[in-house]
Structure formats: structure tokens, C-alpha cells
Scaffold this motif. Structure first.
Motif, PDB file in Angstrom:
ATOM      1  N   VAL A  17       0.841  -1.111  -0.127  1.00 43.20           N
ATOM      2  CA  VAL A  17       0.264  -0.005   0.208  1.00 43.20           C
ATOM      3  C   VAL A  17       0.748   1.258   0.036  1.00 43.20           C
ATOM      4  N   ALA A  19       0.529   4.542   0.832  1.00 39.98           N
ATOM      5  CA  ALA A  19      -0.255   5.528   1.800  1.00 39.98           C
ATOM      6  C   ALA A  19       0.133   6.986   1.116  1.00 39.98           C
ATOM      7  N   PRO A  38     -10.713  12.607   0.688  1.00 37.86           N
ATOM      8  CA  PRO A  38     -11.513  11.645   1.145  1.00 37.86           C
ATOM      9  C   PRO A  38     -10.917  10.660   2.267  1.00 37.86           C
ATOM     10  N   GLY A  40      -9.096   7.703   3.461  1.00 35.59           N
ATOM     11  CA  GLY A  40      -7.746   6.871   2.969  1.00 35.59           C
ATOM     12  C   GLY A  40      -6.842   7.736   2.098  1.00 35.59           C
ATOM     13  N   ALA A  41      -7.165   9.048   1.933  1.00 34.09           N
ATOM     14  CA  ALA A  41      -6.221   9.716   0.852  1.00 34.09           C
ATOM     15  C   ALA A  41      -5.057   9.773   1.417  1.00 34.09           C
ATOM     16  N   GLU A 161      -9.342  16.071  11.846  1.00 34.39           N
ATOM     17  CA  GLU A 161     -10.750  15.941  11.836  1.00 34.39           C
ATOM     18  C   GLU A 161     -11.118  16.260  13.402  1.00 34.39           C
TER      19      GLU A 161
HETATM   20  P1  ATP Z   1      -9.300   8.888   7.083  1.00 33.02           P
HETATM   21  O1  ATP Z   1      -9.923  10.179   6.760  1.00 33.02           O
HETATM   22  O2  ATP Z   1     -10.153   7.767   6.771  1.00 33.02           O
HETATM   23  O3  ATP Z   1      -8.590   8.622   8.233  1.00 33.02           O
HETATM   24  P2  ATP Z   1      -6.805   9.630   5.496  1.00 33.02           P
HETATM   25  O4  ATP Z   1      -6.573  10.325   4.657  1.00 33.02           O
HETATM   26  O5  ATP Z   1      -6.008   9.789   6.768  1.00 33.02           O
HETATM   27  O6  ATP Z   1      -8.140   8.778   5.780  1.00 33.02           O
HETATM   28  P3  ATP Z   1      -4.743   7.509   6.012  1.00 33.02           P
HETATM   29  O7  ATP Z   1      -5.408   6.779   7.086  1.00 33.02           O
HETATM   30  O8  ATP Z   1      -3.584   7.974   6.200  1.00 33.02           O
HETATM   31  O9  ATP Z   1      -5.871   8.302   5.040  1.00 33.02           O
HETATM   32  O10 ATP Z   1      -4.682   6.012   5.139  1.00 33.02           O
HETATM   33  C1  ATP Z   1      -4.070   6.312   3.628  1.00 33.02           C
HETATM   34  C2  ATP Z   1      -3.711   4.762   3.080  1.00 33.02           C
HETATM   35  O11 ATP Z   1      -2.974   3.908   3.898  1.00 33.02           O
HETATM   36  C3  ATP Z   1      -4.962   3.888   3.692  1.00 33.02           C
HETATM   37  O12 ATP Z   1      -5.306   3.078   2.247  1.00 33.02           O
HETATM   38  C4  ATP Z   1      -4.898   3.077   4.430  1.00 33.02           C
HETATM   39  O13 ATP Z   1      -5.706   1.805   4.388  1.00 33.02           O
HETATM   40  C5  ATP Z   1      -3.299   2.913   4.598  1.00 33.02           C
HETATM   41  N1  ATP Z   1      -2.676   2.451   5.731  1.00 33.02           N
HETATM   42  C6  ATP Z   1      -2.731   3.645   6.621  1.00 33.02           C
HETATM   43  N2  ATP Z   1      -2.032   3.206   7.951  1.00 33.02           N
HETATM   44  C7  ATP Z   1      -1.703   1.977   7.881  1.00 33.02           C
HETATM   45  C8  ATP Z   1      -1.127   0.802   8.158  1.00 33.02           C
HETATM   46  N3  ATP Z   1      -0.419   1.054   9.772  1.00 33.02           N
HETATM   47  N4  ATP Z   1      -0.737  -0.419   7.780  1.00 33.02           N
HETATM   48  C9  ATP Z   1      -1.234  -0.382   6.481  1.00 33.02           C
HETATM   49  N5  ATP Z   1      -1.929   0.500   5.729  1.00 33.02           N
HETATM   50  C10 ATP Z   1      -2.057   1.546   6.227  1.00 33.02           C
END
Ligand code: ATP
Length: 301
Positions: A17, A19, A38, A40-41, A161
Motif C-alpha cells: 500500500v 499511503a 476523502p 484513505g487519501a 478531523e
Molecule cells: P481517514 O480520513 O479515513 O483517516 P486518511 O486520509 O487519513 O483517511 P490514511 O489513514 O492516512 O488516510 O490512510 C492512507 C492509506 O494507507 C489507506 O489506504 C490506509 O488503508 C493505509 N494505511 C494507513 N495506515 C496503515 C497501516 N498502519 N498499515 C497498512 N496500511 C495503512
């Protein structure tokens, strides 16, 4: 202008992944900077790296001129952080949790100035500090972190958030506090997917998608990317004939509508004046539209 947060080509991989996939973010001193995207971004991943809680896979990052991975302890005294989902100590009262969080940032909690601020914030957020942590709702746990963050002055506020679980009245209190710390010279990074919140608070916005910043600028700059909607009362579609620069012209329910590039609104006004239109409405595009333009179906995920 000083840069408080800078990332360049930042990457973070969790196995396969990606991220973060080359994230470039610049936040200047004294700004409220919206970090919008959104689920997961990659917003939370970015914030974890800015706080020194996670290590980047590649790229550069500096916060208040330092490397957050190496200098986390020193930086934490200058940063107030509010996560989106706050856990509190179940056996401590709300007031004790606030004091503990404040002490972790180097505050002296016996100090009269601190106590005055804590009381002011408890009253503004209508928070009862005497209950045990386990009795608090999500909104009340959120208030613990917000009060601790705003009761101790910081150079940088990183808010992930922060208003999830707060009712609208409390969101107003939150906005007032952000304005207060900004006026005192602090910098704020506000991660959100609530567009109206970002619109009301932020000087600049960076929109993140799939681990990259896809758009960054002032709200006025970003609005230039979308069109303004103009509508007025009319008898039929002929009212729309010959209006320069009009797009998407349509007539329905006694109103004529069209859109126009936001920097060309003034050029359609003479044509409207000539027609002596009534019931004129000119609506600037919302971030919602910007968001939809970037994410389309992905925003539903
Ligand atoms: P949200 O508003 O849902 O928190 P976000 O924009 O903060 O979303 P992140 O939590 O930074 O997004 O996640 C980004 C990507 O990295 C996603 O696909 C998530 O599944 C993945 N990810 C985040 N942390 C981990 C981890 N510890 N292990 C594996 N994948 C991860």
C-alpha cells in the motif's frame, strides 16, 4: 514568508500500500491551512509523519525547521495535536486528563494563567470536567483534547478531523478558538473532509488524493477552477439568448440558469442589466463542487 511545514516527494509504503506517493505540502507561518481529502487519501499518515510517530519511506519533511523523526520530543512542546478519535484515561476525570495532556506539552498546570484558560474553555465548550473518562461520549472526549490543545499556547496546531462528534454550536466555539490562535500568530493545519468547515476557516487549502496533493491554493484561486451559477426569473428560455460567456444554459420552473467562469462574472452583468432581470441570484462555487470534480465516484468511498 517562513515555512512551518514542508514535505517534498514524501512517500510512505505499508507493504504494497502506497499511503503517500510523493506528497508535496507547504504551510506558511501564520496560516490556517486546510488539508482536505476523502477517507484513505493519506491525511492521517501525513500527520503521523509530521508528529514523528511514523517514519517516512522516502522524501523530505521538516516541521518548524526540524526533522520530526529525530527531534520529536523538542517539537512536541511547540505543537498542539488533536486527533479525530480521542481516547481518554478511563479512571481519570476529564479535568485530570486535560491537565495531564497539558503537562505533557510542558505546561505548569498550577499556573493561574493556565487555570484561567482551562476554565474559560470548559465553559465555552460546555464541558463538565468532573466525570470519569469512561463516562464521556465521543464528543466529550473530543472536547478534552480540544481544551488541552487550546489552553496551552503552541506555535503549530495540528488538528486531524477535530470536530467529529461535536454539535454545531460547539463547532462555532471551535472556529472562534482557531481564529484566536491564528490572530496570536500560530499556524494551523486542519485536516477535514467537512468542506464548509474548511471554507469558513482556512486561508489556503491543499487537496490530497491517493497520497498526493492534487491542488493547493487560496480559496479564491481554487474557485477559479470552477464556475459560478447565475439564475433569474424568466418567462421562457429566450431570456438566455445572447448572454456572453454563458455555459450550461437551461430554463425550468420559471427561472433561467447558466454558469460562467468565476473570473468572468462581471462580463455578463451588462447583458443582465439590459434585460432588467428580477430575482437575480449569483452563487459562487462551493468546495463541494471542487471536491466532486477531483474525486467523482471516489468521494463515495
Ligand atoms: P481517514 O480520513 O479515513 O483517516 P486518511 O486520509 O487519513 O483517511 P490514511 O489513514 O492516512 O488516510 O490512510 C492512507 C492509506 O494507507 C489507506 O489506504 C490506509 O488503508 C493505509 N494505511 C494507513 N495506515 C496503515 C497501516 N498502519 N498499515 C497498512 N496500511 C495503512
Amino acid at each position: 514568508m517562513n515555512t512551518v511545514i514542508r514535505t517534498s516527494g514524501l512517500t510512505k509504503h505499508y507493504g504494497r500500500v502506497h499511503a503517500l506517493d510523493g506528497l508535496d505540502l507547504d504551510v506558511a507561518a501564520g496560516q490556517v491551512h486546510g488539508f482536505l481529502g476523502p477517507n484513505g487519501a493519506g491525511k492521517t499518515t501525513t500527520i503521523r509523519i509530521l508528529l514523528g510517530l511514523a517514519r517516512a519511506t522516502g522524501g523530505g519533511v521538516s516541521v518548524l525547521g526540524r526533522d520530526p523523526w529525530k527531534d520529536a520530543a523538542a517539537l512536541h512542546r511547540r505543537i498542539a495535536y488533536v486527533p479525530g478519535d480521542v481516547s481518554v484515561w478511563p479512571n481519570l476525570s476529564g479535568g485530570e486528563s486535560i491537565d495531564l495532556l497539558a503537562r505533557l506539552r510542558g505546561a505548569s498546570t498550577k499556573d493561574a494563567a493556565y487555570r484561567g484558560e482551562r476554565e474559560r474553555l470548559e465553559s465555552a465548550f460546555q464541558f463538565d470536567p468532573r466525570k470519569k473518562g469512561r463516562a464521556y461520549s465521543k464528543g466529550n472526549r473530543q472536547k478534552v483534547a480540544l481544551i488541552a490543545a487550546f489552553a496551552v499556547p503552541a506555535d503549530l496546531y495540528i488538528l486531524d478531523e477535530p470536530t467529529s462528534g461535536l454539535d454545531p454550536l460547539m463547532e462555532v466555539v471551535f472556529r472562534d478558538e482557531v481564529a484566536r490562535v491564528r490572530d496570536a500568530g500560530a499556524t494551523v493545519l486542519l485536516s477535514s473532509h467537512i468542506l464548509s468547515e474548511v471554507e469558513l476557516l482556512c486561508d489556503r487549502v491543499s487537496i490530497i488524493r491517493a497520497g498526493r496533493v492534487v491542488e493547493s491554493g487560496t480559496l479564491a484561486e481554487l474557485r477559479h477552477l470552477t464556475r459560478t451559477e447565475v439564475s433569474f426569473a424568466a418567462d421562457d428560455a429566450s431570456a438566455l439568448d445572447g448572454i456572453p460567456a454563458a455555459h450550461d444554459a437551461a430554463f425550468a420552473d420559471g427561472r433561467a440558469r447558466f454558469t460562467v467562469d468565476s473570473d468572468a462574472v462581471a462580463s455578463v452583468l451588462p447583458a443582465l442589466a439590459q434585460r432588467s432581470v428580477t430575482g437575480l441570484r449569483i452563487e459562487p462555487p462551493s468546495l463541494e463542487e471542487l471536491f466532486l470534480r477531483h474525486y467523482g465516484d471516489a468521494s463515495a468511498s
